[in-house]
Write a protein that holds these residues in place. Structure first.
Motif, PDB file in Angstrom:
ATOM      1  N   UNK A 119       7.572  59.245 -43.334  1.00 40.31           N
ATOM      2  CA  UNK A 119       8.074  60.658 -42.825  1.00 40.31           C
ATOM      3  C   UNK A 119       8.185  61.574 -43.979  1.00 40.31           C
ATOM      4  N   UNK A 120       8.250  61.235 -45.227  1.00 33.62           N
ATOM      5  CA  UNK A 120       8.458  62.218 -46.437  1.00 33.62           C
ATOM      6  C   UNK A 120       6.999  62.181 -47.323  1.00 33.62           C
ATOM      7  N   UNK A 121       5.942  61.549 -46.774  1.00 34.82           N
ATOM      8  CA  UNK A 121       4.750  61.391 -47.735  1.00 34.82           C
ATOM      9  C   UNK A 121       4.241  62.929 -48.093  1.00 34.82           C
ATOM     10  N   UNK A 122       4.087  63.031 -49.456  1.00 33.33           N
ATOM     11  CA  UNK A 122       3.737  64.352 -49.919  1.00 33.33           C
ATOM     12  C   UNK A 122       4.681  65.390 -50.158  1.00 33.33           C
ATOM     13  N   UNK A 123       5.753  65.122 -49.416  1.00 31.26           N
ATOM     14  CA  UNK A 123       6.979  66.165 -49.489  1.00 31.26           C
ATOM     15  C   UNK A 123       8.032  66.122 -50.445  1.00 31.26           C
ATOM     16  N   UNK A 124       8.652  67.190 -50.787  1.00 33.38           N
ATOM     17  CA  UNK A 124       9.587  67.362 -51.895  1.00 33.38           C
ATOM     18  C   UNK A 124      11.097  66.697 -51.265  1.00 33.38           C
ATOM     19  N   UNK A 125      11.617  65.747 -52.123  1.00 36.16           N
ATOM     20  CA  UNK A 125      12.610  65.144 -51.526  1.00 36.16           C
ATOM     21  C   UNK A 125      13.817  65.153 -52.618  1.00 36.16           C
ATOM     22  N   UNK A 126      15.082  64.767 -52.175  1.00 35.59           N
ATOM     23  CA  UNK A 126      16.068  64.694 -53.378  1.00 35.59           C
ATOM     24  C   UNK A 126      16.473  63.109 -53.004  1.00 35.59           C
ATOM     25  N   UNK A 127      16.526  62.187 -54.047  1.00 33.61           N
ATOM     26  CA  UNK A 127      16.805  60.810 -53.903  1.00 33.61           C
ATOM     27  C   UNK A 127      18.067  60.930 -54.569  1.00 33.61           C
ATOM     28  N   UNK A 150      16.583  49.691 -54.504  1.00 29.79           N
ATOM     29  CA  UNK A 150      18.103  49.367 -54.552  1.00 29.79           C
ATOM     30  C   UNK A 150      18.804  49.821 -53.083  1.00 29.79           C
ATOM     31  N   UNK A 151      19.664  49.069 -52.910  1.00 32.55           N
ATOM     32  CA  UNK A 151      20.423  49.513 -51.605  1.00 32.55           C
ATOM     33  C   UNK A 151      21.478  50.663 -51.528  1.00 32.55           C
ATOM     34  N   UNK A 152      21.668  51.228 -52.335  1.00 33.13           N
ATOM     35  CA  UNK A 152      22.533  52.437 -52.637  1.00 33.13           C
ATOM     36  C   UNK A 152      21.634  53.773 -52.685  1.00 33.13           C
ATOM     37  N   UNK A 153      20.477  53.595 -52.383  1.00 34.06           N
ATOM     38  CA  UNK A 153      19.643  54.677 -52.588  1.00 34.06           C
ATOM     39  C   UNK A 153      19.431  55.542 -51.194  1.00 34.06           C
ATOM     40  N   UNK A 154      19.505  56.669 -51.229  1.00 31.99           N
ATOM     41  CA  UNK A 154      19.091  57.483 -50.031  1.00 31.99           C
ATOM     42  C   UNK A 154      18.097  58.793 -50.166  1.00 31.99           C
ATOM     43  N   UNK A 155      17.345  58.974 -49.281  1.00 31.19           N
ATOM     44  CA  UNK A 155      16.277  59.910 -49.397  1.00 31.19           C
ATOM     45  C   UNK A 155      16.744  61.150 -48.407  1.00 31.19           C
ATOM     46  N   UNK A 156      16.715  62.368 -49.187  1.00 30.31           N
ATOM     47  CA  UNK A 156      16.962  63.716 -48.300  1.00 30.31           C
ATOM     48  C   UNK A 156      16.007  64.414 -48.300  1.00 30.31           C
ATOM     49  N   UNK A 157      15.220  65.174 -47.606  1.00 30.86           N
ATOM     50  CA  UNK A 157      14.481  66.144 -47.634  1.00 30.86           C
ATOM     51  C   UNK A 157      15.213  67.328 -48.178  1.00 30.86           C
ATOM     52  N   UNK A 158      14.298  68.006 -49.253  1.00 32.09           N
ATOM     53  CA  UNK A 158      14.853  69.063 -50.178  1.00 32.09           C
ATOM     54  C   UNK A 158      14.658  70.191 -49.145  1.00 32.09           C
TER      55      UNK A 158
END
Ligand code: BTN
Length: 319
Positions: free
Chosen positions: A270-278, A311-319
């Motif tokens: 979903x986020x390939x090549x896109x800016x995200x906040x981890x 790791x289990x506590x990581x989540x990605x969000x679109x910027x």
């Protein structure tokens, strides 16, 4: 199958045609009294099935339901398959029977009273609206061999649904399948056994098929379902295709790890090549999402170069 479920399934089959059906017709078709029909409808509501009742017109389903055809299912699967109308949780069932199970064995329930989600959440599991199943797998070399497994499962779900004509799908690292930017399916992998010798994994999958308004209100994140898919999906065919694909993909994964799946993930990401906040605890790391590596870590191009996170506590969000 218990007698009361046979009756409820017959009522649902009649209501699933879409229009109002009177209590009298239901009673006649099933050969039971109108009071008994009424009792079954009330009891269905306890299992999360939403049925309107209008005086003078009868009963109508808020949303169509999807039931597995048991004979077709069992005919189509070589491994052991446990199918229930109701269960606490398909994951809990498989974990409880781990000693007797073989890789590829399957458990499906039409209703879960205690469906488990990730991070201790509940997975809303009303009767026959959605698909809930768990697949069992043994990894002879222990936990290290199973790292990245949920990414493979995501690829399998994506492949099957895409082949069945669903458009707008995307995988969100590490465990979620999205449709039109909202969560369609979740994966919960649970383990028993040793960390350094053979471990047994239970791979639980929930796919939203036909969500009612009240069910949707109980979910604390944007969700989607398959009800807008042009040719409404046949749940038995979906389950058979998923089992076939998962069996093939997990065998491949057991033999050669994630390598074979990197490209498939990249195409579905979903986020390939896109800016995200981890988000990792209190920490937020910004970067461009660059897929996954062979260990299943998500790769980010950050100001300090390319970095992998796992790791289990990581989540990605679109910027
Ligand atoms: C998530 O939180 O995203 C994971 C949800 C996994 C739900 C499925 S439904 C079938 C299986 N049995 C369970 O109790 N949970 C999983």
């Amino acid at each position: 199958m218990q007698d009361h479920w046979q009756r409820k399934r017959a009522i649902l089959a009649l209501l699933n045609q879409g229009s109002f059906v009177s209590g009298e017709v239901l009673a006649q078709e099933l050969g039971i009294s109108r009071a008994a029909v009424n009792k079954h409808i009330e009891s269905l509501a306890d299992y999360g099935v939403s049925v309107y009742s209008v005086k003078g017109r009868g009963y109508k389903l808020e949303k169509p339901v999807h039931l597995i055809e048991q004979v077709r299912l069992l005919d189509g699967i070589r491994q052991r398959c446990f199918y229930f109308d109701e269960l606490d949780s398909t994951n809990a069932f498989m974990l409880g029977h781990a000693q007797e199970l073989k890789s590829g064995d399957l458990c499906i329930a039409e209703y879960q009273s205690a469906g488990r989600g990730r991070r201790g959440r509940t997975w809303v599991s009303p009767y026959a609206n959605h698909l809930y199943f768990s697949l069992f797998w043994r990894f002879p070399q222990g936990m290290a061999q199973a790292m990245g497994l949920s990414l493979v499962v995501g690829c399998s779900l994506y492949t099957v649904l895409q082949q069945m004509g669903v458009e707008g799908l995307g995988l969100k690292w590490p465990n979620d399948l999205y449709l039109d930017g909202r969560k369609l399916a979740g994966i919960l992998v649970e383990m028993t056994g040793q960390t350094d010798s053979e471990c047994q994994l239970v791979i639980g999958v929930g796919i939203n098929m036909s969500m009612t308004e009240s069910q949707g209100q109980r979910i604390d994140q944007p969700w989607s379902d398959l009800s807008a898919v042009p040719a409404s999906l046949d749940k038995t065919a979906l389950m058979l295709n998923l089992h076939r694909q998962l069996y093939k993909d997990l065998q491949q994964f057991e033999q050669s790890g994630l390598l074979h799946f990197l490209q498939r993930w990249q195409q579905a990401d979903l986020f390939a090549g896109k800016p995200v906040d981890l988000h990792m605890g209190e920490q937020v790391i910004s970067g461009v999402c660059m897929g996954i590596d062979e260990q299943g870590a998500v790769l980010l191009d950050t100001a300090e170069g390319r970095k992998g996170f796992v790791g289990g506590e990581i989540s990605l969000r679109p910027q």
